[in-house]
Design a protein around this motif. Structure first.
Motif, PDB file in Angstrom:
ATOM      1  N   UNK A   1       0.865  -1.164   0.000  1.00 55.30           N
ATOM      2  CA  UNK A   1       0.000   0.000   0.000  1.00 55.30           C
ATOM      3  C   UNK A   1       0.903   1.216   0.000  1.00 55.30           C
ATOM      4  N   UNK A   2       0.401   2.348   0.409  1.00 53.72           N
ATOM      5  CA  UNK A   2       1.239   3.540   0.533  1.00 53.72           C
ATOM      6  C   UNK A   2       1.248   4.022   1.970  1.00 53.72           C
ATOM      7  N   UNK A   3       1.156   3.059   2.866  1.00 52.51           N
ATOM      8  CA  UNK A   3       1.177   3.374   4.287  1.00 52.51           C
ATOM      9  C   UNK A   3       2.570   3.877   4.650  1.00 52.51           C
ATOM     10  N   UNK A   4       2.634   4.901   5.469  1.00 54.02           N
ATOM     11  CA  UNK A   4       3.930   5.477   5.813  1.00 54.02           C
ATOM     12  C   UNK A   4       4.108   5.559   7.324  1.00 54.02           C
ATOM     13  N   UNK A   5       5.288   5.988   7.724  1.00 51.55           N
ATOM     14  CA  UNK A   5       5.567   6.132   9.156  1.00 51.55           C
ATOM     15  C   UNK A   5       6.166   4.876   9.736  1.00 51.55           C
ATOM     16  N   UNK A   6       6.102   4.791  11.035  1.00 57.33           N
ATOM     17  CA  UNK A   6       6.654   3.623  11.719  1.00 57.33           C
ATOM     18  C   UNK A   6       5.519   2.776  12.276  1.00 57.33           C
ATOM     19  N   UNK A   7       5.807   1.540  12.470  1.00 54.46           N
ATOM     20  CA  UNK A   7       4.829   0.711  13.179  1.00 54.46           C
ATOM     21  C   UNK A   7       4.926   1.090  14.643  1.00 54.46           C
ATOM     22  N   UNK A   8       3.795   1.282  15.288  1.00 56.64           N
ATOM     23  CA  UNK A   8       3.892   1.548  16.721  1.00 56.64           C
ATOM     24  C   UNK A   8       4.547   0.382  17.457  1.00 56.64           C
ATOM     25  N   UNK A   9       5.506   0.702  18.327  1.00 53.45           N
ATOM     26  CA  UNK A   9       6.171  -0.321  19.135  1.00 53.45           C
ATOM     27  C   UNK A   9       5.156  -1.171  19.893  1.00 53.45           C
ATOM     28  N   UNK A  10       4.068  -0.510  20.218  1.00 57.22           N
ATOM     29  CA  UNK A  10       3.058  -1.163  21.048  1.00 57.22           C
ATOM     30  C   UNK A  10       2.447  -2.393  20.383  1.00 57.22           C
ATOM     31  N   UNK A  11       2.734  -2.588  19.083  1.00 62.40           N
ATOM     32  CA  UNK A  11       2.212  -3.766  18.394  1.00 62.40           C
ATOM     33  C   UNK A  11       2.727  -5.045  19.059  1.00 62.40           C
ATOM     34  N   UNK A  12       3.862  -4.915  19.737  1.00 58.55           N
ATOM     35  CA  UNK A  12       4.431  -6.043  20.466  1.00 58.55           C
ATOM     36  C   UNK A  12       3.552  -6.510  21.605  1.00 58.55           C
ATOM     37  N   UNK A  13       2.594  -5.665  21.975  1.00 52.21           N
ATOM     38  CA  UNK A  13       1.682  -6.046  23.062  1.00 52.21           C
ATOM     39  C   UNK A  13       0.610  -7.027  22.603  1.00 52.21           C
ATOM     40  N   UNK A  14       0.507  -7.199  21.270  1.00 52.93           N
ATOM     41  CA  UNK A  14      -0.503  -8.114  20.752  1.00 52.93           C
ATOM     42  C   UNK A  14       0.016  -9.546  20.855  1.00 52.93           C
ATOM     43  N   UNK A  15      -0.311 -10.168  21.966  1.00 55.10           N
ATOM     44  CA  UNK A  15       0.262 -11.466  22.306  1.00 55.10           C
ATOM     45  C   UNK A  15      -0.151 -12.572  21.341  1.00 55.10           C
ATOM     46  N   UNK A  16      -1.333 -12.471  20.774  1.00 60.54           N
ATOM     47  CA  UNK A  16      -1.826 -13.566  19.941  1.00 60.54           C
ATOM     48  C   UNK A  16      -1.357 -13.474  18.496  1.00 60.54           C
ATOM     49  N   UNK A  17      -0.793 -12.352  18.122  1.00 55.09           N
ATOM     50  CA  UNK A  17      -0.447 -12.105  16.726  1.00 55.09           C
ATOM     51  C   UNK A  17       0.533 -13.148  16.181  1.00 55.09           C
ATOM     52  N   UNK A  18       0.146 -13.811  15.094  1.00 54.52           N
ATOM     53  CA  UNK A  18       0.985 -14.851  14.508  1.00 54.52           C
ATOM     54  C   UNK A  18       1.458 -14.501  13.117  1.00 54.52           C
ATOM     55  N   UNK A  19       0.830 -13.544  12.478  1.00 50.14           N
ATOM     56  CA  UNK A  19       1.128 -13.275  11.078  1.00 50.14           C
ATOM     57  C   UNK A  19       1.020 -11.775  10.837  1.00 50.14           C
ATOM     58  N   UNK A  20       2.138 -11.178  10.453  1.00 49.46           N
ATOM     59  CA  UNK A  20       2.153  -9.743  10.159  1.00 49.46           C
ATOM     60  C   UNK A  20       2.786  -9.544   8.789  1.00 49.46           C
ATOM     61  N   UNK A  21       2.172  -8.737   7.958  1.00 53.23           N
ATOM     62  CA  UNK A  21       2.745  -8.459   6.649  1.00 53.23           C
ATOM     63  C   UNK A  21       2.590  -6.972   6.349  1.00 53.23           C
ATOM     64  N   UNK A  22       3.725  -6.292   6.328  1.00 49.91           N
ATOM     65  CA  UNK A  22       3.685  -4.831   6.191  1.00 49.91           C
ATOM     66  C   UNK A  22       4.645  -4.333   5.120  1.00 49.91           C
ATOM     67  N   UNK A  23       5.287  -5.230   4.405  1.00 54.24           N
ATOM     68  CA  UNK A  23       6.280  -4.828   3.415  1.00 54.24           C
ATOM     69  C   UNK A  23       5.662  -4.103   2.228  1.00 54.24           C
ATOM     70  N   UNK A  24       6.559  -3.562   1.375  1.00 52.59           N
ATOM     71  CA  UNK A  24       6.097  -2.942   0.143  1.00 52.59           C
ATOM     72  C   UNK A  24       5.304  -1.670   0.318  1.00 52.59           C
ATOM     73  N   UNK A  25       5.614  -0.923   1.345  1.00 51.36           N
ATOM     74  CA  UNK A  25       4.967   0.365   1.530  1.00 51.36           C
ATOM     75  C   UNK A  25       5.971   1.501   1.339  1.00 51.36           C
ATOM     76  N   UNK A  26       5.506   2.721   1.227  1.00 51.84           N
ATOM     77  CA  UNK A  26       6.385   3.882   1.108  1.00 51.84           C
ATOM     78  C   UNK A  26       6.688   4.336   2.534  1.00 51.84           C
ATOM     79  N   UNK A  27       7.754   3.808   3.035  1.00 49.93           N
ATOM     80  CA  UNK A  27       7.999   3.967   4.465  1.00 49.93           C
ATOM     81  C   UNK A  27       8.961   5.109   4.755  1.00 49.93           C
ATOM     82  N   UNK A  28       8.582   5.942   5.653  1.00 45.82           N
ATOM     83  CA  UNK A  28       9.480   6.977   6.155  1.00 45.82           C
ATOM     84  C   UNK A  28       9.742   6.643   7.613  1.00 45.82           C
ATOM     85  N   UNK A  29      10.918   6.109   7.868  1.00 46.97           N
ATOM     86  CA  UNK A  29      11.206   5.733   9.243  1.00 46.97           C
ATOM     87  C   UNK A  29      11.482   6.974  10.080  1.00 46.97           C
ATOM     88  N   UNK A  30      10.833   7.040  11.198  1.00 48.34           N
ATOM     89  CA  UNK A  30      11.002   8.210  12.057  1.00 48.34           C
ATOM     90  C   UNK A  30      12.307   8.104  12.825  1.00 48.34           C
TER      91      UNK A  30
END
Ligand SMILES: *[C@@H]1O[C@H](CO)[C@@H](O)[C@H](O)[C@H]1NC(C)=O
Ligand SMILES: *[C@@H]1O[C@H](CO)[C@@H](O)[C@H](O)[C@H]1NC(C)=O
Ligand SMILES: *[C@@H]1O[C@H](CO)[C@@H](O)[C@H](O)[C@H]1NC(C)=O
Ligand SMILES: *[C@@H]1O[C@H](CO)[C@@H](O)[C@H](O)[C@H]1NC(C)=O
Ligand SMILES: *[C@@H]1O[C@H](CO)[C@@H](O)[C@H](O)[C@H]1NC(C)=O
Ligand SMILES: *[C@@H]1O[C@H](CO)[C@@H](O)[C@H](O)[C@H]1NC(C)=O
Ligand SMILES: *[C@@H]1O[C@H](CO)[C@@H](O)[C@H](O)[C@H]1NC(C)=O
Length: 344
Positions: A315-344
């Motif tokens: 997609x064209x999602x930008x920015x950083x992933x919130x660190x807090x995503x680590x709080x999602x204990x059940x999360x087994x599958x994350x796919x965020x590649x291929x975006x226009x990312x501007x790392x803060x």
């Protein structure tokens, strides 16, 4: 935490397992029912495990009948006036559906899924006023969905997935059949827009329209569909290229049992609405990959504490992933590649 995607070449065993399962499912089953072809039998356990996590199986995956029946349904059907259920699922029936079947006026359930039936869907079926479930998925029916189906006033489950149906989803389905609980028409050749009249289907639980040629803005308002739990629009041409393409997502925040939302592989533009943080706490899968969505993933995504899968790749999602995503204990599958990312 940096933007990354877990791919199927990952050495992470859990990720591999999930990739395999997702491939098997085509990420999501196109019609959420009876996925048991011979090749897949050995994978059935894995499949059932996933389905059990999704906790949504209105028809009973394990209930399908397999009897190797061959032949076609005779057009002269006597003594069927009292027949309430016609279940010949998963056999080798061939030929067309006889229009005269509509004379079996007590029918409440027709299940002929996973056979080799072909031809058009009989217009006469509109006469089946007591029919609650029509399951014709996994055949090669062609032609359009007859508007007369809107006359089946008791209908709760319309399951037509994995056929070769073309034409539109009749507008009258939404305006005439508010008691519909499942509309499953995935993997066909359907086109047109998703009718706004679907906003009136207040009992809707499952909307499966993936793998078709639907296009345009989704103007359905899901506010009244309090029981909606599964919505799959994956692999269509949906979206209008406008900023408000994802407005309908906000109308999903009233669906308190919502578990699965997939809108991946479409033409959705516009800003990712912050309201995704207000989706049901029951959410397990949120899959928005391969669109043209802009904005950032909101911090509040961490309130969806039961998430198993999260996909925003390509997609064209930008920015950083919130660190807090680590709080999602059940999360087994994350796919965020291929975006226009501007790392803060
Ligand atoms: C129902 O049966 C009658 C008498 O057998 C027949 O004339 C009629 O065409 C049938 N209706 C349909 C919809 O096939
Ligand atoms: C639905 O039924 C009504 C009355 O039974 C009939 O007039 C109408 O033509 C039917 N609609 C369709 C689309 O077949
Ligand atoms: C459905 O679409 C496929 C792929 O575009 C095409 O090959 C097929 O002929 C179509 N079938 C019908 C019945 O329109
Ligand atoms: C919903 O149903 C009402 C009453 O039947 C009708 O007036 C309205 O136009 C319908 N809405 C949509 C979006 O179809
Ligand atoms: C939702 O499900 C509940 C419980 O099964 C039921 O009472 C209700 O009528 C359903 N429909 C809506 C629109 O809430
Ligand atoms: C949710 O339902 C409430 C009460 O019916 C309504 O006021 C509110 O506008 C609805 N929210 C959305 C996002 O549709
Ligand atoms: C989430 O819902 C709350 C309560 O209805 C509302 O006040 C808030 O504005 C919503 N947040 C977003 C981002 O939509």
């Amino acid at each position: 935490m940096e933007l990354q995607s877990i791919t199927c070449s990952s050495s992470n065993v859990v990720a591999l397992l999930w990739c395999a399962s997702l491939l098997l499912l085509g990420w999501f089953p196109t019609d959420a029912v009876g996925i048991t072809t011979k090749e897949q039998e050995s994978d059935l356990e894995a499949l059932l495990a996933i389905m059990s996590q999704i906790n949504h199986d209105p028809f009973g995956v394990t209930r399908a009948s397999q009897n190797n029946l061959i032949g076609s349904i005779p057009s002269e059907l006597d003594n069927l006036l009292k027949l309430e259920e016609l279940q010949i699922a998963q056999n080798s029936l061939t030929g067309q559906l006889p229009p005269s079947l509509a004379n079996a006026s007590s029918l409440q359930e027709i299940s002929l899924k996973w056979n080799r039936l072909e031809g058009r869907l009989p217009v006469t079926f509109g006469l089946l006023k007591r029919l609650v479930a029509l399951e014709l998925n996994g055949n090669t029916f062609s032609g359009s969905i007859p508007p007369s189906f809107c006359n089946m006033s008791s209908l709760e489950y319309l399951v037509l997935g994995t056929n070769q149906l073309s034409g539109i989803l009749p507008v009258c389905l939404g305006s005439n059949l508010p008691s519909l609980r499942g509309i499953l028409v995935g993997a066909n050749n359907l086109s047109g827009t998703l009718p706004e009249s679907l906003s009136n289907v207040s009992n809707l639980e499952t909307l499966e329209v993936s793998n078709n040629y639907f296009h345009g803005k989704v103007s359905v308002n899901f506010r009244n569909a309090r029981n909606l739990s599964w919505i799959n629009m994956k692999e269509n041409n949906l979206g209008s290229g406008s900023a408000g393409d994802l407005d309908f997502v906000t109308t999903l925040t009233n669906c308190s049992g919502l578990q699965v939302v997939s809108i991946a592989f479409n033409q959705f533009h516009g800003l990712l609405p912050n309201s995704i943080t207000n989706l049901s706490i029951a959410m397990t899968y949120l899959y928005f990959g391969n669109n043209q969505i802009t904005g950032t993933i909101p911090l509040g995504i961490t309130s969806l504490v039961n998430l198993l899968g999260l996909g925003f790749e390509y997609n064209r999602v930008s920015g950083t992933i919130p660190d807090s995503i680590g709080k999602l204990k059940t999360l087994q599958w994350v796919s965020l590649g291929g975006n226009v990312v501007v790392l803060a």
